[in-house]
Motif scaffolding. Structure first.
Motif, PDB file in Angstrom:
ATOM      1  N   MET A 147      35.539  12.435  40.742  1.00 15.51           N
ATOM      2  CA  MET A 147      34.087  12.437  40.885  1.00 15.51           C
ATOM      3  C   MET A 147      33.414  11.765  39.689  1.00 15.51           C
ATOM      4  N   GLU A 148      34.124  11.718  38.562  1.00 10.66           N
ATOM      5  CA  GLU A 148      33.562  11.135  37.346  1.00 10.66           C
ATOM      6  C   GLU A 148      33.937   9.669  37.173  1.00 10.66           C
ATOM      7  N   SER A 149      35.029   9.264  37.803  1.00 14.15           N
ATOM      8  CA  SER A 149      35.544   7.914  37.585  1.00 14.15           C
ATOM      9  C   SER A 149      34.699   6.860  38.296  1.00 14.15           C
ATOM     10  N   HIS A 150      34.945   5.616  37.966  1.00 10.32           N
ATOM     11  CA  HIS A 150      34.283   4.454  38.576  1.00 10.32           C
ATOM     12  C   HIS A 150      32.847   4.249  38.102  1.00 10.32           C
ATOM     13  N   GLY A 151      32.378   5.103  37.187  1.00 12.39           N
ATOM     14  CA  GLY A 151      31.048   4.889  36.635  1.00 12.39           C
ATOM     15  C   GLY A 151      29.969   4.821  37.702  1.00 12.39           C
ATOM     16  N   SER A 152      29.079   3.843  37.553  1.00 17.27           N
ATOM     17  CA  SER A 152      27.951   3.734  38.475  1.00 17.27           C
ATOM     18  C   SER A 152      28.337   3.117  39.825  1.00 17.27           C
ATOM     19  N   LYS A 153      29.604   2.728  40.000  1.00 16.28           N
ATOM     20  CA  LYS A 153      30.021   2.201  41.300  1.00 16.28           C
ATOM     21  C   LYS A 153      29.855   3.245  42.397  1.00 16.28           C
ATOM     22  N   ARG A 154      29.944   4.524  42.023  1.00 17.20           N
ATOM     23  CA  ARG A 154      29.804   5.592  43.006  1.00 17.20           C
ATOM     24  C   ARG A 154      28.374   5.679  43.531  1.00 17.20           C
ATOM     25  N   THR A 155      27.433   5.385  42.678  1.00 15.79           N
ATOM     26  CA  THR A 155      26.037   5.560  43.058  1.00 15.79           C
ATOM     27  C   THR A 155      25.318   4.257  43.379  1.00 15.79           C
ATOM     28  N   ARG A 156      25.992   3.133  43.134  1.00 11.81           N
ATOM     29  CA  ARG A 156      25.366   1.835  43.392  1.00 11.81           C
ATOM     30  C   ARG A 156      26.318   0.972  44.227  1.00 11.81           C
ATOM     31  N   PRO A 157      26.157   1.011  45.545  1.00 11.17           N
ATOM     32  CA  PRO A 157      27.083   0.324  46.456  1.00 11.17           C
ATOM     33  C   PRO A 157      27.320  -1.147  46.139  1.00 11.17           C
ATOM     34  N   ALA A 158      26.318  -1.851  45.668  1.00  5.70           N
ATOM     35  CA  ALA A 158      26.477  -3.280  45.393  1.00  5.70           C
ATOM     36  C   ALA A 158      27.400  -3.537  44.199  1.00  5.70           C
ATOM     37  N   GLU A 159      27.607  -2.519  43.362  1.00 10.25           N
ATOM     38  CA  GLU A 159      28.566  -2.660  42.263  1.00 10.25           C
ATOM     39  C   GLU A 159      29.980  -2.405  42.759  1.00 10.25           C
ATOM     40  N   LEU A 160      30.114  -1.533  43.738  1.00  6.00           N
ATOM     41  CA  LEU A 160      31.435  -1.255  44.312  1.00  6.00           C
ATOM     42  C   LEU A 160      31.905  -2.421  45.175  1.00  6.00           C
ATOM     43  N   VAL A 161      31.011  -2.927  46.010  1.00  4.65           N
ATOM     44  CA  VAL A 161      31.311  -4.072  46.875  1.00  4.65           C
ATOM     45  C   VAL A 161      30.212  -5.112  46.649  1.00  4.65           C
ATOM     46  N   PRO A 162      30.467  -6.085  45.782  1.00  2.17           N
ATOM     47  CA  PRO A 162      29.445  -7.102  45.489  1.00  2.17           C
ATOM     48  C   PRO A 162      28.940  -7.785  46.758  1.00  2.17           C
ATOM     49  N   GLY A 163      27.645  -7.983  46.807  1.00  4.79           N
ATOM     50  CA  GLY A 163      27.036  -8.619  47.969  1.00  4.79           C
ATOM     51  C   GLY A 163      26.475  -7.641  48.970  1.00  4.79           C
ATOM     52  N   THR A 164      26.782  -6.347  48.798  1.00  4.17           N
ATOM     53  CA  THR A 164      26.281  -5.345  49.737  1.00  4.17           C
ATOM     54  C   THR A 164      24.770  -5.207  49.622  1.00  4.17           C
ATOM     55  N   CYS A 165      24.087  -5.316  50.746  1.00  6.46           N
ATOM     56  CA  CYS A 165      22.645  -5.091  50.739  1.00  6.46           C
ATOM     57  C   CYS A 165      22.240  -4.017  51.747  1.00  6.46           C
ATOM     58  N   ARG A 166      23.153  -3.655  52.657  1.00  4.19           N
ATOM     59  CA  ARG A 166      22.881  -2.594  53.619  1.00  4.19           C
ATOM     60  C   ARG A 166      24.128  -1.733  53.790  1.00  4.19           C
ATOM     61  N   VAL A 167      23.888  -0.492  54.175  1.00  6.04           N
ATOM     62  CA  VAL A 167      24.983   0.417  54.494  1.00  6.04           C
ATOM     63  C   VAL A 167      24.757   0.955  55.902  1.00  6.04           C
ATOM     64  N   ILE A 168      25.741   0.760  56.764  1.00  4.21           N
ATOM     65  CA  ILE A 168      25.703   1.318  58.118  1.00  4.21           C
ATOM     66  C   ILE A 168      26.451   2.645  58.066  1.00  4.21           C
ATOM     67  N   SER A 169      25.743   3.756  58.236  1.00  2.00           N
ATOM     68  CA  SER A 169      26.350   5.086  58.205  1.00  2.00           C
ATOM     69  C   SER A 169      26.551   5.593  59.627  1.00  2.00           C
ATOM     70  N   VAL A 170      27.691   6.231  59.873  1.00  4.25           N
ATOM     71  CA  VAL A 170      27.986   6.754  61.208  1.00  4.25           C
ATOM     72  C   VAL A 170      28.335   8.236  61.122  1.00  4.25           C
ATOM     73  N   ARG A 171      28.079   8.923  62.214  1.00  7.29           N
ATOM     74  CA  ARG A 171      28.364  10.355  62.321  1.00  7.29           C
ATOM     75  C   ARG A 171      29.299  10.586  63.494  1.00  7.29           C
ATOM     76  N   MET A 172      30.344  11.405  63.269  1.00  3.25           N
ATOM     77  CA  MET A 172      31.243  11.777  64.365  1.00  3.25           C
ATOM     78  C   MET A 172      31.430  13.290  64.347  1.00  3.25           C
ATOM     79  N   ASP A 173      31.015  13.948  65.414  1.00  3.21           N
ATOM     80  CA  ASP A 173      31.111  15.403  65.506  1.00  3.21           C
ATOM     81  C   ASP A 173      32.568  15.838  65.657  1.00  3.21           C
ATOM     82  N   TYR A 174      32.900  16.992  65.053  1.00  2.00           N
ATOM     83  CA  TYR A 174      34.299  17.425  65.106  1.00  2.00           C
ATOM     84  C   TYR A 174      34.507  18.867  65.579  1.00  2.00           C
TER      85      TYR A 174
END
Length: 355
Positions: A56-83
């Motif tokens: 939970m502590e590793s990767h620095g701000s990549k966890r909270t800033r998607p564009a740092e984790l995957v350069p070029g990211t400008c949108r996130v498509i989130s999906v939900r699947m009931d279980y």
């Protein structure tokens, strides 16, 4: 073909339709940032509530800033699947001390592969509409603040129990994401919570893991203790765990919004090996080969046989005293693992038996 630049609204609507065709109950789109959730995470980490979960502590701000984790990211498509499995009667198991309680999400097959495969299929179908585009799929597999992103995408709000709650589906669902470079229109966020004055989830926690509304001390959470913790379970918490041997659903069971939760149609999430009916003694008798065979493709396998026995020993220590319980514990009293032996000794002492 759809021109993603000229018809972004049409593309977004088609993505939602494709997602539902692939078995996702909801699809939302957000910008690639999580707002105030970054500060909340940092405060939580500073307090040490993550325990042994160093990831939970590793990767620095990549966890909270998607564009740092995957350069070029400008949108996130989130999906939900009931279980939520149908007719598991798991709530009754908590009152049957000889039975094992396993969190509902873990009764069937592991969700990671299924959802990742569906997300990949979603990306491929989008490609068939617009041609190649940049994306990366995530299902609880990288430093992604999935609940925060889901609130930004309108999938629900984060409740006082820190779970994402959807007003039409409760909280029994998995989340997944596609990080993408497509400039899609975003959905209205649903960050305002609708828990009102209800504190049922905070009050029902068996181990008192909630420091406050929205603040969970993972070190006291039964899900953490039975899944993430690698060493011995603190003795003072063991009696509070009851028969919960893998995860805990208490804070979801009492949530009024879960009256809207619907049973899943995904057969992969149906209980396997009668785990929704198993006794503690029957599971405690599994040798390692049996454990590996019966947990193939299951999220339970990740804890390994040693921690599986550790958890079950605690459950047996909390069970009503009986000959089968005592005999099962004695059968593991000389186990090769020091950790297993220590928990078995504790359990035997709970029943007034000499180790």
């Amino acid at each position: 073909m759809i021109d993603a630049t000229a018809n972004p609204d049409q593309l977004a609507e088609r993505i939602r339709e494709l997602g539902q065709e692939l078995g996702f109950q909801q699809v939302g789109i957000s910008a690639a940032h999580i707002g105030e959730h970054e500060e909340r995470l940092n405060d939580w980490l500073d307090a040490g509530y993550q325990g042994e979960m160093q990831w939970m502590e590793s990767h620095g701000s990549k966890r909270t800033r998607p564009a740092e984790l995957v350069p070029g990211t400008c949108r996130v498509i989130s999906v939900r699947m009931d279980y939520l499995p149908a007719d598991t009667a798991m709530a009754k198991r908590l009152k049957q001390s000889e039975h094992a309680y396993i969190s509902r999400y873990a009764l069937g097959r592991d969700y990671h592969k299924l959802m990742r495969r569906r997300l990949q299929q979603l990306a491929e179908r989008i490609q068939s509409l617009i041609g190649p585009f940049g994306y990366r799929a995530f299902v609880d597999s990288a430093p992604v603040m999935e609940r925060a992103l889901a609130t930004r995408a309108g999938l629900g709000w984060i409740g006082k129990n820190t779970m994402l709650i959807n007003p039409r589906a409760g909280s029994y669902f998995f989340l997944g994401e596609l990080f993408t470079d497509l400039p899609l229109p975003v959905d209205a966020p649903q960050e305002k919570e609708h828990c009102g004055s209800c504190t049922a989830c905070l009050e029902t926690c068996p181990t008192g893991a909630f420091v406050d509304a929205h603040v969970l001390d993972a070190r006291r959470c039964i899900s953490y203790l039975t899944i993430e913790l690698k060493g011995a379970i603190p003795p003072e918490l063991r009696p509070l765990m009851g028969n919960r041997v893998f995860g805990c659903d208490d804070c979801q069971m009492v949530c009024p919004w879960n009256k809207f939760a619907k049973p899943t149609g995904e057969t992969d999430f149906s209980p396997r090996h009668q785990l929704d009916q198993a006794t503690l003694t029957s599971l405690f008798l599994w040798d390692e080969d049996t454990f590996l065979r019966n947990t193939e493709g299951s999220p339970i396998r990740r804890i390994g046989h040693e921690r599986w026995l550790r958890n079950l020993a605690v459950g047996l220590g909390n069970a009503t005293t009986s000959i089968p319980v005592i005999e099962a514990l004695r059968a593991r009293a000389e186990h090769s693992s020091e950790m297993v032996r220590e928990h078995v000794q504790w359990a035997l002492q709970r029943h007034g038996e000499a180790p």
